[in-house]
Scaffold this active site. Sequence first.
Site, short mmCIF file in Angstrom:
data_model
loop_
_atom_site.label_atom_id
_atom_site.label_comp_id
_atom_site.label_asym_id
_atom_site.label_seq_id
_atom_site.Cartn_x
_atom_site.Cartn_y
_atom_site.Cartn_z
NE ARG A 93 -23.69 -35.20 -22.42
CZ ARG A 93 -24.71 -34.42 -22.12
NH1 ARG A 93 -24.96 -34.07 -20.86
NH2 ARG A 93 -25.49 -33.96 -23.08
CB THR A 367 -28.33 -29.05 -15.16
OG1 THR A 367 -28.88 -29.84 -16.21
CG2 THR A 367 -26.82 -29.03 -15.29
CB THR A 385 -27.07 -32.61 -16.02
OG1 THR A 385 -28.43 -32.38 -16.36
CG2 THR A 385 -26.41 -33.42 -17.13
CG ASN A 387 -31.63 -33.23 -20.36
OD1 ASN A 387 -31.17 -32.09 -20.40
ND2 ASN A 387 -32.37 -33.70 -21.33
CG ASP A 409 -28.66 -32.88 -23.83
OD1 ASP A 409 -29.65 -32.14 -23.95
OD2 ASP A 409 -27.94 -32.88 -22.82
CB SER A 439 -25.10 -26.45 -23.52
OG SER A 439 -25.77 -26.73 -24.69
N GLY A 458 -28.85 -24.57 -17.11
CA GLY A 458 -29.63 -23.67 -17.96
C GLY A 458 -29.71 -24.13 -19.40
N GLY A 459 -29.41 -25.42 -19.66
CA GLY A 459 -29.54 -25.95 -21.02
C GLY A 459 -28.71 -25.14 -21.99
O1 DON Z 1 -25.84 -31.27 -21.13
C1 DON Z 1 -26.63 -30.36 -21.39
O2 DON Z 1 -26.34 -29.42 -22.08
C2 DON Z 1 -28.03 -30.43 -20.81
N1 DON Z 1 -28.38 -31.78 -20.53
C3 DON Z 1 -28.10 -29.54 -19.62
C4 DON Z 1 -29.50 -29.48 -19.07
C5 DON Z 1 -29.74 -28.30 -18.23
O3 DON Z 1 -28.91 -27.48 -17.98
C6 DON Z 1 -31.12 -28.16 -17.73
N2 DON Z 1 -31.24 -26.88 -17.06
N3 DON Z 1 -31.95 -26.08 -16.92
#
Ligand code: DON
Length: 556
Positions: A93, A367, A385, A387, A409, A439, A458-459
């Site tokens: 990360r 991502t 990712t 982001n 985030d 996430s 998918g955030g």
């Molecule tokens: O780490 C995370 O939770 C986010 N940066 C993920 C971002 C993400 O999945 C964007 N997608 N649609």
Amino acid sequence: MSWLAALAIIGPLAAYADSPGVAAHKSAIASAYPLASQAGQEILAQGGNAFDAAVAVSAALAVVEPSSSGLGGGGFYLLHRQSDGFETMVDAREKAPGAASRDMYLDKAGNPIPNASTDGALAAAIPGEPAAFEYLALRFGKLPLKQSLQPAIRLARNGFPLYARLQGGIRFKRDLLLRSPAAAKVFLTGNGGVPEIGAIIKQPNLAATLEAIADQGAKGFYTGRVAQDLVAGARAGGGIWTLADLAAYKVVERKPLAGEYRGARIVSAPPPSSGGVALLDALNILSGFDLHAVDSATRKHLIIEAMRRAYRDRALYLGDPDFVRMPIPLLISPDYAAGQRASIRPDRAMPSDLLPGIEPRAVGMQTTHFSVLDARGNLVAATITINLFFGCGYMAANTGVLLNDEMDDFSIKAATPNAFGLVGDEANEIAPNKRPLSSMTPSFVRTSKGLMIIGTPGGSRIISMVLLGTLDYLNGMSAADIVKDPRYHHQYLPDEVEYESGALAESEISQLKEKGQTLKEGRGRWGNMQVVTWDFASGKVEAASDPRGEGAGLVY
Ligand code: DON
């Protein structure tokens, strides 16, 4: 059945898989783009294992899906080594720069500065992916980086044809990309237009950066010429990176979280991801209900209520384990879940503690996730990712590296929703060198009969998608059906259920409304799930890529 009993059953098969010369099952890779799956296959064919393939797939995705992950980003690699059963997560990360501060995205009056944590180099945290490449290769792989990175270097140098989803991303972010001359040069036409489908996207600077890593390992990125260009580029774009930040970056191995749900063993990402905690918390809550004994609307209602409670804990407690103390054992304990379950009524939604006016924005396929099983039974679930689409939109000159916007985030202000509508508190506030809460939920689900490797972008919705995918797998669905299944989601705040068209039947919609759920049909579809399954008895392996994207599941 307990996990130990399950192990006892798969033991002989695992031994069989490891016997010399016996191919008990095939290898499989599911990733978000065919060229990336093929890059992994090429490395497996050269004698690499799943961990080498993970390097090859990640690096290829950095080239052919540059909107979603890359050298300028980070992620989580969940690993299972078949020879001794060792499981770990390589936490790559991103980390906040040393000069980051809690209120860096607020104006003098204490209000969030619009887009400051998402657009431009100030939004970028120190990348982790290149460090993960070296770590995976040295500690777990069989091949040198020089070999595993070759497919990606070739793709960057020779180029690949632009495809519809990437073109859509370029169109969506065109104005942002125009502000970064290096990014505009790669992704836009000479006069700033969006290239045609099929146009060859070449990335010579990215090829050179990949070569520096191939030759020198992580040092080739975090020190020397590339590091100088990265820092100069980030600062030219308004960022605060220093050479010391880059030189100090290290991945961390973290013990995965594990839990049991109806005889299946679930292994998932620990903090700084919230994924594993929320997934296990939700499954623990659900384990006290007989989901097959109720009608489908009630079943979905119960799953939604479990999501609501799991996401609430995410918002309240979770952050970077190197900075905050978290009650993880409590949050994933069956007793705690029993307490939460007691507050769930099958006939009534419990309103979340409402905060006014929070609207999550549409989530695309930024991502990326991939799943790998090699012929020896090693497993990788990796979600990586930068982001949002094209990260912060800024490319450091000469490097070909798009910088992430992972700083978004963090909770930039208490109760202020981020790009995914997620709220957080002190545990996830900004501090120098801290990792933002994620996430991302790369996971393994193992029963006595088989296993699944799963994950998705998918955030905030990643966690609910992996939860639904896990329930689907345990209901006997095939990999292809799991990735296809329509999705619904509740994240505590905003207090509403969002669903893809087709996820809820008309009768379920009316029954859920009667129970007090607020429903909102989402625009478009979400997620890009990549699943590999392995049936122990038959040896059958399936790899499925989400039909919402254009990835490829390869079995060979
Ligand atoms: O780490 C995370 O939770 C986010 N940066 C993920 C971002 C993400 O999945 C964007 N997608 N649609």
